[in-house]
Scaffold this motif. Structure first.
Motif: not given
Length: 145
Positions: A42-44, A49-50, A55-56, A61-62
């Protein structure tokens, strides 16, 4: 062009994406892949996608799932680090392929590290994450400190 909160304008469509997300998450969980890898995917995808909002959210979550700050710091250049297992590298390459739709063979991933079920699970997770990124970006979700 003005930003419009897509979830408020068309809540049924938003609920459809939410249902797709739940199915993709369940498929990923059944695939035998680590839940921290789901957050890395999900982060990558969100990096590509910017999407600051996603991202936050997925970085938090990670971290809550036990991911390390070192691995999160280098996920944008995962192929240059030794932090990721062969399986994680294959999943991240696949997520990039789904997101960018590059010319074939950009990343080596066809090495039998992921099962067909895992390939499908990672692909669906990346597909739904791409949808969420687009919803957040087009809606102008605020991202502040």
């Amino acid at each position: 062009m003005a930003r419009v909160n897509l979830s408020k304008q068309h809540p049924a469509a938003y609920q459809g994406v939410l249902a797709l997300n739940q199915e993709a998450e369940a498929a990923f969980a059944r695939s035998g892949l680590d839940e921290k890898l789901a957050e890395l995917v999900k982060i990558r995808v969100s990096q590509l996608n910017g999407c600051a909002f996603c991202l936050r959210m997925h970085t938090r979550d990670a971290l809550n799932k036990g991911e390390t700050t070192d691995r999160l710091a280098v996920v944008a250049a995962w192929w240059e680090s030794q932090y990721f297992s062969e399986q994680e590298r294959a999943a991240l390459a696949l997520a990039e392929d789904v997101t960018e739709l590059p010319v074939p063979d950009r990343h080596e991933r066809d090495n039998d590290v992921l099962t067909d079920e895992q390939i499908s699970a990672v692909s669906w997770l990346a597909i739904v994450m791409n949808a969420w990124n687009r919803i957040a970006i087009r809606s102008g979700y605020p991202v502040g400190p």
